[in-house]
Design an enzyme around this catalytic site. Sequence first.
Site, PDB file in Angstrom:
ATOM      1  N   ASN A  45       0.819  -1.221   0.000  1.00 35.41           N
ATOM      2  CA  ASN A  45       0.000   0.000   0.000  1.00 35.41           C
ATOM      3  C   ASN A  45       0.849   1.267   0.000  1.00 35.41           C
ATOM      4  O   ASN A  45       0.365   2.344   0.299  1.00 35.41           O
ATOM      5  CB  ASN A  45      -0.945   0.005   1.201  1.00 35.41           C
ATOM      6  CG  ASN A  45      -0.209   0.152   2.521  1.00 35.41           C
ATOM      7  OD1 ASN A  45       1.010  -0.068   2.584  1.00 35.41           O
ATOM      8  ND2 ASN A  45      -0.918   0.526   3.570  1.00 35.41           N
ATOM      9  N   LYS A 202      11.824  42.491 -10.981  1.00 35.90           N
ATOM     10  CA  LYS A 202      10.805  41.644 -11.589  1.00 35.90           C
ATOM     11  C   LYS A 202       9.479  41.794 -10.861  1.00 35.90           C
ATOM     12  O   LYS A 202       9.432  42.136  -9.675  1.00 35.90           O
ATOM     13  CB  LYS A 202      11.249  40.174 -11.575  1.00 35.90           C
ATOM     14  CG  LYS A 202      11.420  39.577 -10.185  1.00 35.90           C
ATOM     15  CD  LYS A 202      11.972  38.164 -10.272  1.00 35.90           C
ATOM     16  CE  LYS A 202      12.098  37.555  -8.874  1.00 35.90           C
ATOM     17  NZ  LYS A 202      12.677  36.212  -8.901  1.00 35.90           N
TER      18      LYS A 202
END
Length: 326
Positions: A45, A202
């Site tokens: 699992n 920026k």
Amino acid sequence: MSGLKKTTKKNLMVFSGRAHPELAEEVAQQLGTRLVPTSAYEFANSEIYVRYEESVRGCDAFVIQSHTAPINEWIMEHLIMVDALKRASAKRITVVQPFYGYARQDKKHRGREPISARLMADLFKTAGADRLICVDLHADQIQGFFDGPVDHLMALPILADYVKEKYAGQQLAVVSPDAGRIKVAERWSARLGGAPLAFIHKTRREDRPNEVVANRVVGRVDDRICVLVDDMIDTGGTIVQAAEALMADGAAGVVIAATHALMSGPAVDRLKNSSATEVVVTNTLPIPPENHFDKLTVLSIAPLLSRAIKEVFEDGSVTSMFDGHA
């Protein structure tokens, strides 16, 4: 005198997860030891199981794991490794994170957001970590998230010395990709003999990660080889746009230098097709063969990590490795 007195010897042991075993092997080799044999696998699992094949009682344990993709799986394995050491009576557990996962989530930009970098620190403390060793954290404040000593290493000496040797005799400029990393750029400038500084202004969209709206060069870069320095390259969008802005502003060439090569999504194609002359990174993260290209230079971070581990083990000074700046 009652009781029993015995002088014990310190025992350094190095452990590695499965994310980047090549780096851990190199670190162990430089320390003159070997990695502790470890069994690790997944149940059906996908639960992770870890067991050490040697006694670790009373040891000074250094657990190396790079948080690369799939990042959540390797973080979980790292935590389980620490828990196994705690329950096996290791004396001191130092978590070595060449790349600190979730480091970019170090503060809240908007309401209802997590501070996942703090959660990471809490998880490792709860698991049993006594100390962290990290390389070039995205933000210095993350050191304060962990309730214990944090050794913040810098790849700057390795990267800068390479650039200094290869581009000796050429006019250089050190460029920060944003105003927030100017201090790092200043250290680069000092290491490169006082090269002038510039930075990229920026505008980043808060609602869309990894997307920059505009770039503008602040500082003179004309006719110089620009060394564009950053802590990581993820999708490559920001750094490539910065390189193009520098070339448009008259730079003679651009050398991109970054510590962590995440190289997600379109990064490799963007870097290959960019105007950058060379892209210099370290191996804090594994770089698969398909992500290598002609302009890419990968430098080993193992000498830095091994020296830091030795200083911690021998109760020396990690700060002395960086001229008192660490």
